[in-house]
Design an enzyme around this catalytic site. Structure first.
Site, PDB file in Angstrom:
ATOM      1  N   GLY A 148      -5.223   0.086  11.055  1.00 36.53           N
ATOM      2  CA  GLY A 148      -4.869  -1.181  10.397  1.00 36.53           C
ATOM      3  C   GLY A 148      -4.854  -2.335  11.379  1.00 36.53           C
ATOM      4  N   PRO A 177       8.268  -2.923   6.275  1.00 41.26           N
ATOM      5  CG  PRO A 177       8.182  -0.597   6.090  1.00 41.26           C
ATOM      6  CD  PRO A 177       8.452  -1.838   5.287  1.00 41.26           C
ATOM      7  CE1 TYR A 182      -0.085  -7.217   8.978  1.00 43.47           C
ATOM      8  CE2 TYR A 182       1.380  -7.424   7.091  1.00 43.47           C
ATOM      9  CZ  TYR A 182       0.246  -6.888   7.677  1.00 43.47           C
ATOM     10  OH  TYR A 182      -0.541  -6.020   6.966  1.00 43.47           O
TER      11      TYR A 182
END
Length: 214
Positions: A148, A177, A182
């Protein structure tokens, strides 16, 4: 839309990046080496590449997986045919990256395309060129391996290559999460910081608004 790729802790990773030339998306091949419970090293390779039209069936599958995770599967109204038309025609509405693993590391269902990032270009009247990342998703069995993060970083690299000044996206408020990840990478929560609300016209409301056009 929810960005779902970081439900598990990110593993330590070692990587190299190969450029495919000016203005093109880079391809990343990474060797992931998480430490197992018995302190042995397990290696998995994957690549990040631009999606092709033939990937649309896999992208459709993962879009539905993401919608199920978001508890809104009934909202998905498109299939691979619309994705092919809108992303791979003469005037594409979006761009897409996919994460792919070798066949020996395929999912239990035999899938080798295990994640995707779908994005498009927007424009800020204050700052100029921007990218909006609509979706970021990694299949559950492949989370925690840096995939990711690699997808998101490659979208950011595209943004820099295209002289964009912002990478923007939205996250559901219960997806803590992902939101925490971020924020840890330097993202700003604009709802909290500046009070922006993300609004939408669709369906009948959009039709009624269009009827008011001169």
């Amino acid at each position: 839309m929810l960005i779902s790729a970081f439900a598990s802790p990110l593993a330590r990773e070692f990587h190299t990046v190969q450029s495919r030339g000016p203005g093109l998306v880079s391809s990343c091949r990474r060797s992931i080496k998480p430490i197992s419970l018995i302190n042995t090293l397990i290696s998995m390779e994957y690549s990040i590449r631009p999606a092709r039209a033939q990937d649309c069936t896999d992208i459709e599958r993962m879009i539905m997986d993401l919608a199920v995770y978001e508890k809104m599967p009934d909202q998905v109204k498109i299939c691979h045919k619309e994705l092919e038309r809108d992303g791979f025609g003469p005037n594409p509405f979006f761009q897409c990256l996919v994460a792919e693993v070798p066949q020996e590391h395929s999912s239990p269902g035999g899938h080798t395309v295990v994640g995707y990032a779908l994005y498009f270009y927007t424009y800020s009247t204050w700052r100029g060129r921007c990218i909006y990342m609509e979706d970021l998703y990694v299949m559950p069995d492949f989370r925690g391996k840096g995939i990711g993060k690699a997808l998101m970083a490659t979208v950011a690299k595209v943004a820099m290559e295209q002289q964009c000044v912002r990478l923007q996206f939205s996250v559901l408020d219960w997806n803590r999460p992902s939101l925490d990840f971020y924020l840890s990478k330097g993202a700003q929560d604009l709802t909290e910081k500046e009070g922006w609300h993300f609004l939408r016209f669709d369906g009948e409301a959009l039709e009624k608004l269009a009827l008011e056009a001169p």
